[in-house]
Design a protein around this motif. Structure first.
Motif, PDB file in Angstrom:
ATOM      1  N   GLN A  46      84.593  -9.783  26.633  1.00 58.11           N
ATOM      2  CA  GLN A  46      84.540 -10.066  28.066  1.00 58.11           C
ATOM      3  C   GLN A  46      83.384 -10.997  28.395  1.00 58.11           C
ATOM      4  O   GLN A  46      83.501 -11.868  29.269  1.00 58.11           O
ATOM      5  CB  GLN A  46      84.430  -8.760  28.845  1.00 58.11           C
ATOM      6  CG  GLN A  46      85.711  -7.940  28.805  1.00 58.11           C
ATOM      7  CD  GLN A  46      85.538  -6.549  29.383  1.00 58.11           C
ATOM      8  OE1 GLN A  46      84.626  -6.291  30.159  1.00 58.11           O
ATOM      9  NE2 GLN A  46      86.404  -5.627  28.985  1.00 58.11           N
ATOM     10  N   ALA A  47      82.259 -10.838  27.696  1.00 57.79           N
ATOM     11  CA  ALA A  47      81.128 -11.744  27.908  1.00 57.79           C
ATOM     12  C   ALA A  47      81.512 -13.174  27.558  1.00 57.79           C
ATOM     13  O   ALA A  47      81.164 -14.123  28.280  1.00 57.79           O
ATOM     14  CB  ALA A  47      79.934 -11.289  27.066  1.00 57.79           C
ATOM     15  N   GLY A  48      82.233 -13.341  26.450  1.00 59.27           N
ATOM     16  CA  GLY A  48      82.689 -14.669  26.061  1.00 59.27           C
ATOM     17  C   GLY A  48      83.704 -15.235  27.028  1.00 59.27           C
ATOM     18  O   GLY A  48      83.656 -16.432  27.380  1.00 59.27           O
ATOM     19  N   ALA A  49      84.638 -14.400  27.479  1.00 54.94           N
ATOM     20  CA  ALA A  49      85.658 -14.858  28.432  1.00 54.94           C
ATOM     21  C   ALA A  49      85.027 -15.279  29.762  1.00 54.94           C
ATOM     22  O   ALA A  49      85.480 -16.229  30.409  1.00 54.94           O
ATOM     23  CB  ALA A  49      86.696 -13.763  28.649  1.00 54.94           C
ATOM     24  N   ALA A  61      81.244 -19.830  24.350  1.00 55.78           N
ATOM     25  CA  ALA A  61      81.805 -18.485  24.426  1.00 55.78           C
ATOM     26  C   ALA A  61      81.534 -17.690  23.150  1.00 55.78           C
ATOM     27  O   ALA A  61      81.255 -16.487  23.200  1.00 55.78           O
ATOM     28  CB  ALA A  61      83.305 -18.559  24.691  1.00 55.78           C
ATOM     29  N   SER A  62      81.608 -18.344  22.001  1.00 56.03           N
ATOM     30  CA  SER A  62      81.350 -17.636  20.743  1.00 56.03           C
ATOM     31  C   SER A  62      79.899 -17.189  20.669  1.00 56.03           C
ATOM     32  O   SER A  62      79.596 -16.101  20.156  1.00 56.03           O
ATOM     33  CB  SER A  62      81.707 -18.520  19.548  1.00 56.03           C
ATOM     34  OG  SER A  62      80.820 -19.616  19.418  1.00 56.03           O
ATOM     35  N   ILE A  63      78.975 -17.991  21.187  1.00 55.31           N
ATOM     36  CA  ILE A  63      77.557 -17.634  21.181  1.00 55.31           C
ATOM     37  C   ILE A  63      77.298 -16.455  22.115  1.00 55.31           C
ATOM     38  O   ILE A  63      76.604 -15.495  21.751  1.00 55.31           O
ATOM     39  CB  ILE A  63      76.705 -18.850  21.578  1.00 55.31           C
ATOM     40  CG1 ILE A  63      76.794 -19.925  20.494  1.00 55.31           C
ATOM     41  CG2 ILE A  63      75.255 -18.450  21.823  1.00 55.31           C
ATOM     42  CD1 ILE A  63      76.238 -21.276  20.913  1.00 55.31           C
ATOM     43  N   ALA A  64      77.861 -16.508  23.312  1.00 52.39           N
ATOM     44  CA  ALA A  64      77.698 -15.396  24.255  1.00 52.39           C
ATOM     45  C   ALA A  64      78.277 -14.108  23.684  1.00 52.39           C
ATOM     46  O   ALA A  64      77.691 -13.021  23.826  1.00 52.39           O
ATOM     47  CB  ALA A  64      78.371 -15.737  25.584  1.00 52.39           C
ATOM     48  N   THR A  65      79.420 -14.224  23.027  1.00 57.52           N
ATOM     49  CA  THR A  65      80.053 -13.060  22.406  1.00 57.52           C
ATOM     50  C   THR A  65      79.182 -12.503  21.283  1.00 57.52           C
ATOM     51  O   THR A  65      78.989 -11.289  21.166  1.00 57.52           O
ATOM     52  CB  THR A  65      81.438 -13.431  21.860  1.00 57.52           C
ATOM     53  OG1 THR A  65      82.235 -13.976  22.907  1.00 57.52           O
ATOM     54  CG2 THR A  65      82.146 -12.217  21.273  1.00 57.52           C
ATOM     55  N   ALA A  66      78.641 -13.390  20.464  1.00 58.27           N
ATOM     56  CA  ALA A  66      77.821 -12.969  19.330  1.00 58.27           C
ATOM     57  C   ALA A  66      76.565 -12.244  19.787  1.00 58.27           C
ATOM     58  O   ALA A  66      76.186 -11.203  19.223  1.00 58.27           O
ATOM     59  CB  ALA A  66      77.460 -14.172  18.468  1.00 58.27           C
ATOM     60  N   PHE A  67      75.884 -12.772  20.812  1.00 60.12           N
ATOM     61  CA  PHE A  67      74.682 -12.100  21.301  1.00 60.12           C
ATOM     62  C   PHE A  67      75.023 -10.766  21.960  1.00 60.12           C
ATOM     63  O   PHE A  67      74.267  -9.791  21.847  1.00 60.12           O
ATOM     64  CB  PHE A  67      73.908 -12.998  22.263  1.00 60.12           C
ATOM     65  CG  PHE A  67      73.009 -13.980  21.569  1.00 60.12           C
ATOM     66  CD1 PHE A  67      71.913 -13.537  20.838  1.00 60.12           C
ATOM     67  CD2 PHE A  67      73.255 -15.342  21.635  1.00 60.12           C
ATOM     68  CE1 PHE A  67      71.076 -14.429  20.187  1.00 60.12           C
ATOM     69  CE2 PHE A  67      72.420 -16.247  20.992  1.00 60.12           C
ATOM     70  CZ  PHE A  67      71.323 -15.793  20.258  1.00 60.12           C
ATOM     71  N   PRO A 134      66.646 -13.675   8.145  1.00 56.94           N
ATOM     72  CA  PRO A 134      67.792 -13.779   9.059  1.00 56.94           C
ATOM     73  C   PRO A 134      68.102 -15.210   9.484  1.00 56.94           C
ATOM     74  O   PRO A 134      67.205 -16.046   9.644  1.00 56.94           O
ATOM     75  CB  PRO A 134      67.346 -12.938  10.268  1.00 56.94           C
ATOM     76  CG  PRO A 134      66.281 -12.037   9.745  1.00 56.94           C
ATOM     77  CD  PRO A 134      65.572 -12.838   8.698  1.00 56.94           C
ATOM     78  N   GLY A 135      69.402 -15.483   9.715  1.00 53.56           N
ATOM     79  CA  GLY A 135      69.813 -16.831  10.073  1.00 53.56           C
ATOM     80  C   GLY A 135      70.583 -16.973  11.376  1.00 53.56           C
ATOM     81  O   GLY A 135      70.796 -18.092  11.852  1.00 53.56           O
ATOM     82  N   THR A 136      70.993 -15.856  11.981  1.00 52.88           N
ATOM     83  CA  THR A 136      71.923 -15.924  13.108  1.00 52.88           C
ATOM     84  C   THR A 136      71.406 -16.758  14.272  1.00 52.88           C
ATOM     85  O   THR A 136      72.115 -17.622  14.799  1.00 52.88           O
ATOM     86  CB  THR A 136      72.273 -14.504  13.596  1.00 52.88           C
ATOM     87  OG1 THR A 136      73.025 -13.839  12.574  1.00 52.88           O
ATOM     88  CG2 THR A 136      73.105 -14.540  14.867  1.00 52.88           C
ATOM     89  N   VAL A 137      70.181 -16.511  14.704  1.00 50.17           N
ATOM     90  CA  VAL A 137      69.655 -17.219  15.876  1.00 50.17           C
ATOM     91  C   VAL A 137      69.612 -18.722  15.618  1.00 50.17           C
ATOM     92  O   VAL A 137      70.019 -19.529  16.464  1.00 50.17           O
ATOM     93  CB  VAL A 137      68.266 -16.676  16.262  1.00 50.17           C
ATOM     94  CG1 VAL A 137      67.673 -17.497  17.408  1.00 50.17           C
ATOM     95  CG2 VAL A 137      68.361 -15.206  16.665  1.00 50.17           C
ATOM     96  N   ALA A 138      69.148 -19.119  14.443  1.00 53.95           N
ATOM     97  CA  ALA A 138      69.076 -20.543  14.111  1.00 53.95           C
ATOM     98  C   ALA A 138      70.455 -21.182  14.080  1.00 53.95           C
ATOM     99  O   ALA A 138      70.649 -22.309  14.570  1.00 53.95           O
ATOM    100  CB  ALA A 138      68.385 -20.732  12.760  1.00 53.95           C
ATOM    101  N   GLY A 139      71.431 -20.478  13.516  1.00 50.47           N
ATOM    102  CA  GLY A 139      72.776 -21.031  13.405  1.00 50.47           C
ATOM    103  C   GLY A 139      73.468 -21.179  14.741  1.00 50.47           C
ATOM    104  O   GLY A 139      74.105 -22.213  15.020  1.00 50.47           O
ATOM    105  N   LEU A 140      73.370 -20.158  15.590  1.00 55.35           N
ATOM    106  CA  LEU A 140      74.005 -20.239  16.897  1.00 55.35           C
ATOM    107  C   LEU A 140      73.369 -21.336  17.740  1.00 55.35           C
ATOM    108  O   LEU A 140      74.058 -22.063  18.472  1.00 55.35           O
ATOM    109  CB  LEU A 140      73.908 -18.884  17.609  1.00 55.35           C
ATOM    110  CG  LEU A 140      74.637 -17.712  16.934  1.00 55.35           C
ATOM    111  CD1 LEU A 140      74.460 -16.449  17.755  1.00 55.35           C
ATOM    112  CD2 LEU A 140      76.111 -18.008  16.715  1.00 55.35           C
TER     113      LEU A 140
END
Length: 573
Positions: A46-49, A61-67, A134-140
């Motif tokens: 729902q956050a992504g939508a 949307a993928s970034i908002a969903t991931a966070f 960790p890599g998530t923040v850098a990648g997004l």
């Protein structure tokens, strides 16, 4: 905030999307002519939508969903882990972002071995030595800077609200709360987050607030990667490591960089397959298996017939053998034979070694210098297609369920235990699936091999499918079977995802069947071909979106194997 109470914004977040075509039920996909998001938690979808409704694109949307998943799905959603993102734009742009974790600077090839040459105390999976940078923040952030549309700060708003005001915990989290309660002396920082102040358990539906995670996310919102890899968060992480036997330092964090890469590409019956290159093994393996199976009439043999399952198994066997022998971090293995492994000519050679009615044998004798390591199933996947046709397939992970189970004190996020994805014993492979080939041995700043397999499928210049799944080494075969179900067996995306699955990974030489959905006669014929069978309760939790090439309608489905998953369509204007 421990009462059974839902803040107003959560009520709105839950029910506002009902105005659009949002609800998914079993084998009925969500349909829309606008954007759509599928993930392992409906609040995150729902956050992504919501971002799509506010003018964001698939990357946004993928970034908002991931966070949001980093808050609502602590078993796998993460800022303390890493993963991969595959992107295909409506204009034909194809690229990938590699934000897999790295080995710390102090890592060594034999860091987990005792004097006897064996792994000591399961240290490559348990404890802080198992944590990769960790890599998530850098990648997004890298994906956003290259392809995003909305302001970065806007993308974290829902995640911040979910952390600050809380969200209702679900029944599938209860085992972890009980585990934390039993180990609270060993994991005090984790207990401070996932137990109530009096040490009691959260019950299903009660609200979990994560104030430290909110502060960390706020720093990321304000400063991007510098809010994680430098300053307060980096200091908290490095201090936690130093005080508890870990080896990640502020230098490790400062030096971390994500990497944009060209995708691995193949074709299957006129469809284009776009996957992730190493250190993901998924793109190579999926293309290799599809190339092998392209020489057989899978439609004629029928979905999940004994013959189809046999041929899939033989393709899996060969691809996983090649995975073990050849694949690793491309920055440390510049001569990996990727073109050969994904070529039609090589597939023809492999196909000639397959009997139509008899199993081959997985033999570790040729891997005397080789160890397949354990990979947990606790990964999560996001698929997004926006109204313009841009598509994202994103898979990220903490490795085991809840990763290392260590919360960084004062920072509120769980750390991964991805170092276990390296081959820990150089030069040792056995028939039980331990592998020690050179390409995936430990080295400072090296990324560990992964089975994550985010894939996008296109035809005639148009995206038709975005798919991925969690599940450790089963990910590759789950994605393969959803693609086959869609292309060869013409199932809609929900049925393609819900169908029963099998898994074979070369070693051990056993095929795992989901315990439902396969007839006894099919299993009997399959075994008579020479295959050994075992069963598992479930395999993967695929998240997929299909775009009808003629009408442009989008159909999204979240695997019912995912307890809280949801496919959510962009709201109407």
């Amino acid at each position: 905030m421990n009462k059974i109470f839902t803040p107003l914004f959560l009520v709105i977040l839950y029910f506002a999307p009902l105005c659009s075509a949002f609800a998914q039920s079993g084998r009925i996909p969500v349909s829309t002519d606008k954007g759509i998001v599928t993930s392992s938690h409906k609040l995150a979808s729902q956050a992504g939508a919501k971002i799509l409704s506010n003018g964001g694109n698939a990357i946004d949307a993928s970034i908002a969903t991931a966070f949001a998943l980093a808050v609502t799905l602590p078993s796998a959603g993460n800022i303390g882990g890493g993963g991969f993102l595959v992107y295909r734009g409506e204009d034909g742009t194809e690229t990938t972002f590699n934000f897999r974790e790295k080995a710390p600077l102090a890592a060594t090839e034999t860091m987990y071995l005792g004097d006897d040459g064996k792994i000591k105390d399961n240290a490559n999976h348990d404890g802080l030595l198992a944590v990769g940078v960790p890599g998530t923040v850098a990648g997004l952030y890298q994906a956003h800077q290259k392809l995003g549309r909305l302001d970065w700060k806007q993308l974290l708003k829902t995640a911040l609200k979910l952390a600050k005001y809380g969200y209702p915990v679900s029944e599938d989290m209860q085992w972890f709360f009980e585990w934390v309660q039993a180990h609270k002396e060993e994991y005090p920082s984790t207990a401070s987050i996932f137990l109530k102040e009096d040490g009691s358990l959260y019950k299903n539906g009660e609200i979990l607030v994560q104030k430290d995670l909110f502060k960390t996310l706020k720093r990321i919102q304000k400063k991007g990667p510098d809010g994680f890899y430098k300053g307060k968060t980096a200091q908290l992480l490095a201090d936690f490591m130093a005080n508890n036997g870990g080896i990640i330092t502020e230098e490790d964090l400062t030096k971390y960089e994500a990497e944009e890469m060209q995708p691995v590409k193949g074709t299957y019956r006129g469809y284009d397959i776009i996957g992730m290159p190493p250190p993901s093994s998924g793109g190579v393996a999926v293309v290799e298996m599809l190339n092998i199976l392209e020489g057989f009439n899978m439609t004629e043999f029928g979905q999940n017939s004994a013959t189809s399952l046999h041929l899939m198994t033989e393709a899996m066997r060969r691809a996983f053998s090649d995975r073990a022998m050849y694949l690793g971090d491309s920055n440390f293995n510049p001569n990996m034979p990727l073109k050969e492994l994904t070529s039609k000519k090589y597939a023809e050679k492999l196909r000639q070694s397959i009997s139509i009615d008899a199993a081959s044998e997985s033999d570790s004798a040729n891997f005397n210098k080789a160890h397949l390591k354990y990979e947990s199933k606790e990964t999560t996947h996001i698929s997004v297609v926006d109204k313009d046709g841009n598509a994202v397939s994103l898979t990220y992970t903490l490795e085991q369920s809840y990763g290392s189970k260590y919360i960084v004190e004062g920072a509120g996020f769980l750390l991964n235990n991805e170092m276990g994805d390296f081959n820990p014993i150089p030069g040792y492979t056995n028939s039980q699936g331990l592998i020690g080939t050179d390409p995936n041995l430990i080295a400072p700043e090296k990324r560990m091999l992964s089975s994550m397999s985010p894939v996008i499928v296109a035809k005639d210049g148009k995206t038709v499918l975005a798919i991925g799944s969690p599940g450790g080494r089963t990910i590759i075969n789950t994605v393969l079977q959803v693609i086959l179900n869609t292309i060869d067996y013409h199932l809609d995306i929900a049925k393609a995802i819900e169908s029963p699955r099998i898994h074979h990974q070369w070693l051990p030489d056993i095929t795992y069947f989901e315990e439902w959905g396969f007839s006894p006669d099919t299993k009997r014929i399959y075994q008579e071909m020479g295959h050994e069978i075992n069963t598992r309760s479930s395999q993967g939790r695929a998240m997929g979106i299909y775009i009808d090439p003629e009408t442009g309608m989008r159909y999204g489905a979240a695997d019912s194997r995912s307890y809280s998953g949801g496919a959510v369509a962009e709201m109407e204007d």
